[in-house]
Design a protein around this motif. Sequence first.
Motif, PDB file in Angstrom:
ATOM      1  N   VAL A  98      45.033  43.738 -50.601  1.00  0.00           N
ATOM      2  CA  VAL A  98      45.010  45.178 -50.867  1.00  0.00           C
ATOM      3  C   VAL A  98      43.812  45.566 -51.728  1.00  0.00           C
ATOM      4  N   THR A  99      43.467  44.730 -52.693  1.00  0.00           N
ATOM      5  CA  THR A  99      42.341  45.040 -53.589  1.00  0.00           C
ATOM      6  C   THR A  99      40.995  44.624 -53.006  1.00  0.00           C
ATOM      7  N   SER A 100      40.999  44.106 -51.776  1.00  0.00           N
ATOM      8  CA  SER A 100      39.751  43.764 -51.094  1.00  0.00           C
ATOM      9  C   SER A 100      39.321  44.935 -50.206  1.00  0.00           C
ATOM     10  N   VAL A 101      38.039  45.223 -50.178  1.00  0.00           N
ATOM     11  CA  VAL A 101      37.526  46.357 -49.398  1.00  0.00           C
ATOM     12  C   VAL A 101      37.850  46.195 -47.917  1.00  0.00           C
ATOM     13  N   ASN A 102      37.574  45.023 -47.365  1.00  0.00           N
ATOM     14  CA  ASN A 102      37.827  44.791 -45.941  1.00  0.00           C
ATOM     15  C   ASN A 102      39.299  44.494 -45.666  1.00  0.00           C
ATOM     16  N   GLY A 103      39.981  43.841 -46.616  1.00  0.00           N
ATOM     17  CA  GLY A 103      41.405  43.583 -46.448  1.00  0.00           C
ATOM     18  C   GLY A 103      42.214  44.860 -46.370  1.00  0.00           C
ATOM     19  N   ALA A 104      41.847  45.850 -47.205  1.00  0.00           N
ATOM     20  CA  ALA A 104      42.530  47.143 -47.157  1.00  0.00           C
ATOM     21  C   ALA A 104      42.343  47.803 -45.797  1.00  0.00           C
ATOM     22  N   LYS A 105      41.175  47.599 -45.206  1.00  0.00           N
ATOM     23  CA  LYS A 105      40.912  48.197 -43.892  1.00  0.00           C
ATOM     24  C   LYS A 105      41.742  47.540 -42.803  1.00  0.00           C
ATOM     25  N   VAL A 106      42.024  46.244 -42.946  1.00  0.00           N
ATOM     26  CA  VAL A 106      42.880  45.548 -41.971  1.00  0.00           C
ATOM     27  C   VAL A 106      44.269  46.177 -41.955  1.00  0.00           C
ATOM     28  N   ILE A 107      44.837  46.404 -43.149  1.00  0.00           N
ATOM     29  CA  ILE A 107      46.189  46.989 -43.238  1.00  0.00           C
ATOM     30  C   ILE A 107      46.186  48.434 -42.768  1.00  0.00           C
ATOM     31  N   THR A 108      45.171  49.182 -43.176  1.00  0.00           N
ATOM     32  CA  THR A 108      45.122  50.608 -42.824  1.00  0.00           C
ATOM     33  C   THR A 108      44.941  50.804 -41.323  1.00  0.00           C
ATOM     34  N   ASP A 109      43.888  50.193 -40.752  1.00  0.00           N
ATOM     35  CA  ASP A 109      43.579  50.415 -39.331  1.00  0.00           C
ATOM     36  C   ASP A 109      44.537  49.676 -38.405  1.00  0.00           C
ATOM     37  N   GLY A 110      45.043  48.527 -38.864  1.00  0.00           N
ATOM     38  CA  GLY A 110      45.914  47.739 -38.003  1.00  0.00           C
ATOM     39  C   GLY A 110      47.367  48.144 -38.034  1.00  0.00           C
ATOM     40  N   LEU A 111      47.832  48.729 -39.173  1.00  0.00           N
ATOM     41  CA  LEU A 111      49.255  49.035 -39.314  1.00  0.00           C
ATOM     42  C   LEU A 111      49.538  50.488 -39.644  1.00  0.00           C
ATOM     43  N   LEU A 112      48.859  51.032 -40.647  1.00  0.00           N
ATOM     44  CA  LEU A 112      49.239  52.346 -41.158  1.00  0.00           C
ATOM     45  C   LEU A 112      48.779  53.495 -40.280  1.00  0.00           C
ATOM     46  N   VAL A 113      47.557  53.423 -39.770  1.00  0.00           N
ATOM     47  CA  VAL A 113      47.062  54.504 -38.909  1.00  0.00           C
ATOM     48  C   VAL A 113      47.767  54.425 -37.560  1.00  0.00           C
ATOM     49  N   PRO A 114      48.496  55.452 -37.179  1.00  0.00           N
ATOM     50  CA  PRO A 114      49.241  55.405 -35.905  1.00  0.00           C
ATOM     51  C   PRO A 114      48.298  55.503 -34.717  1.00  0.00           C
ATOM     52  N   PRO A 115      48.681  54.943 -33.604  1.00  0.00           N
ATOM     53  CA  PRO A 115      47.831  55.023 -32.404  1.00  0.00           C
ATOM     54  C   PRO A 115      47.745  56.450 -31.882  1.00  0.00           C
ATOM     55  N   GLY A 116      46.572  56.839 -31.459  1.00  0.00           N
ATOM     56  CA  GLY A 116      46.385  58.178 -30.917  1.00  0.00           C
ATOM     57  C   GLY A 116      46.852  58.277 -29.481  1.00  0.00           C
ATOM     58  N   PRO A 117      46.740  59.462 -28.896  1.00  0.00           N
ATOM     59  CA  PRO A 117      47.180  59.646 -27.498  1.00  0.00           C
ATOM     60  C   PRO A 117      46.428  58.772 -26.511  1.00  0.00           C
ATOM     61  N   GLU A 118      45.176  58.416 -26.869  1.00  0.00           N
ATOM     62  CA  GLU A 118      44.362  57.624 -25.943  1.00  0.00           C
ATOM     63  C   GLU A 118      44.611  56.123 -26.078  1.00  0.00           C
ATOM     64  N   ALA A 119      45.464  55.694 -27.030  1.00  0.00           N
ATOM     65  CA  ALA A 119      45.657  54.261 -27.283  1.00  0.00           C
ATOM     66  C   ALA A 119      46.238  53.542 -26.079  1.00  0.00           C
ATOM     67  N   ALA A 120      47.206  54.157 -25.413  1.00  0.00           N
ATOM     68  CA  ALA A 120      47.840  53.511 -24.259  1.00  0.00           C
ATOM     69  C   ALA A 120      46.848  53.307 -23.118  1.00  0.00           C
ATOM     70  N   ASP A 121      45.914  54.241 -22.969  1.00  0.00           N
ATOM     71  CA  ASP A 121      44.931  54.133 -21.882  1.00  0.00           C
ATOM     72  C   ASP A 121      43.841  53.121 -22.198  1.00  0.00           C
ATOM     73  N   SER A 122      43.509  52.980 -23.496  1.00  0.00           N
ATOM     74  CA  SER A 122      42.397  52.116 -23.879  1.00  0.00           C
ATOM     75  C   SER A 122      42.809  50.667 -24.109  1.00  0.00           C
ATOM     76  N   GLN A 123      44.108  50.370 -24.208  1.00  0.00           N
ATOM     77  CA  GLN A 123      44.507  48.990 -24.450  1.00  0.00           C
ATOM     78  C   GLN A 123      44.296  48.158 -23.190  1.00  0.00           C
ATOM     79  N   PRO A 124      44.032  46.838 -23.369  1.00  0.00           N
ATOM     80  CA  PRO A 124      43.720  45.993 -22.207  1.00  0.00           C
ATOM     81  C   PRO A 124      44.906  45.855 -21.256  1.00  0.00           C
ATOM     82  N   ALA A 125      44.599  45.434 -20.034  1.00  0.00           N
ATOM     83  CA  ALA A 125      45.638  45.301 -19.009  1.00  0.00           C
ATOM     84  C   ALA A 125      46.658  44.225 -19.362  1.00  0.00           C
ATOM     85  N   THR A 126      46.255  43.262 -20.203  1.00  0.00           N
ATOM     86  CA  THR A 126      47.170  42.180 -20.577  1.00  0.00           C
ATOM     87  C   THR A 126      48.162  42.600 -21.661  1.00  0.00           C
TER      88      THR A 126
END
Length: 603
Positions: free
Chosen positions: A384-412
């Motif tokens: 949490v106190t790391s600049v890049n570590g905080a971004k992992v939690i924020t972008d990977g978990l806290l920020v919800p996927p937008g409307p385009e997320a389902a279309d942009s995710q890979p086929a797998t």
Amino acid sequence: MVSNVKRHGIRGTKIVKLDKKGESEADKKLSKKRKRPTEPPPTATDFINAVEGALPTGVSLGHRSKRRLTSLAESGGLSADRARSVTMVEGLKRMWEHLRSPKCPKEEKPQHVAKMLDLSSGKVKEFVHKHDGSRVIQSMLTCGTKEQRLTIHKELKGDYLTLASSQYGHFLVIKVLAECKESREDIFGEILPSVNKVIRTGPGGRVVDQFYQEFMNASQKKRVLQKFYLSKTQAASAEPEYLDQYLKANPEKKASVVQNLKLQLGPLIEKGKIGELTFIHELLHRYLMSEPDLEEDMVKELNQQVHEIVHTHHGSRVAIWLIRRAGAKERKQMLKLFKMHFVKTADISPAHLVLVEFLRVTDDTQIVAETLLKEIKRELKTVVTSVNGAKVITDGLLVPPGPEAADSQPATSKKDPAKRRRELLQPFLTGLLATLADQEVIQSCLCHENKRKLLQMSMGCLKKPDSKRPNDRTEMEVQEHLEEDEPLLAKDLDEMRESIAEILVKITIAKTSTKEDPNHPLASKGNCNLIAKLIKSDAGGLTEKWLEEVSSKQQVSEALDAWPFTKNIFLALTDIVENDKEKVEWFEYTRTLVEAMRPRASN
């Protein structure tokens, strides 16, 4: 009188011409060689005196060196040539010890280097492959003048290819590249024709990689990369250009390029050397930019080494491509490769982007929770106190996927992005808020934009929008996804947010300070904007807590005078109490001060 005779030997019988004395030409040469006078080996005293005579004034041999030289002379195996070589090496080592000593004045070092060059003139190549010899020449390059560095470069010229593959010599090549700019073109010319072979040795790979990353110009980089995707004939005649540019101009050459890449990179990938050769990461990335496809064998090998390429810009992009292309089984194997290294990876840029991609596309949330998130939880405060570590939690978990997320995710990836996020966030959020409820952690979060965003999302991402204030729904990026987060709105989480809000008030407005304190949290525009957003969403009851601390006109005036950027906070507060009849006087006074500060704050 010359006569011909038959001589029988191992290889048969041959006719040999003899002179009057009955000797052949071969007999005469052998006789001269036997009669050649040999120089007697020096005595121990003469040997030590010769070595000390080569040393500069004030430098002498130590007791250990004298004992070693005496033993060498008395052993009987010391010829005159060997003695001269040992004299030079021992003399250089003693002068080197004096040269690198902190007692040696900086202005005298070029003089010592000059004496060392006189002693080793024409013989540098004889000892640079040894451990001590390589270090001696490296120190001479560091302490010498520009002319002395050029002299050393001329001595080594023509031997750089051998040195680059040497266990100790490759350190010297790197030092010459760093200290002598004039040598770079010559070294490049020696290494380029054999660069494909040189990089297969450990030392040679390190030399080429460091040369590529730090000292090569754009044209030289293009010529090096061409050695891997073009044949020798094509590389010799082609104009220098990157792989993506070449494929764009010559799409019909794709088959030959793929064949050459497989031929050149296949052995490197199989031997596990792709991680240390960072310029190969760029080559792969540039290929994938034009042709998003690779040989299946290469993909399988790269999947097993994905954790070794994430530390570079191009390598992280290749790793993300591999993750998006992989199936569920391959992603599970990739996650296991990062075991015990997730926290370290989260702290490195741009490697943290790879972890964000794992969180966004992996359908098996159980394996993600048992590997990636489990390890992060153990050291959550560090992350949490790391600049890049905080971004992992924020972008990977806290920020919800937008409307385009389902279309942009890979086929797998088959799972709904919002559902995947909820499954990962639900067991993780309690520990995250408990970690944030610490004064030291919050103070760290107020020092960088990435960590401020983590604090903002943790405080407001699950907060319901106020129907009475519909305009505020756009203040938090996640308000439109609140219905999906209903199961996470628990009372214990609200209590944790209130604890965070109390600490936030304590270290901001309640902290005694003056406007001369540049390190105060409210002296930062980013912190003031963060608090204003949290007040608008009333996260953790922050609005009431702030109003209690600035309830008087004097407190408002002092805060605005000490920290001009707090005007954004007071604007948010006045918007909330605008219709509160009990705070009409406070509202009018505060709004007047804020409006008067607008020009000054904008400057």
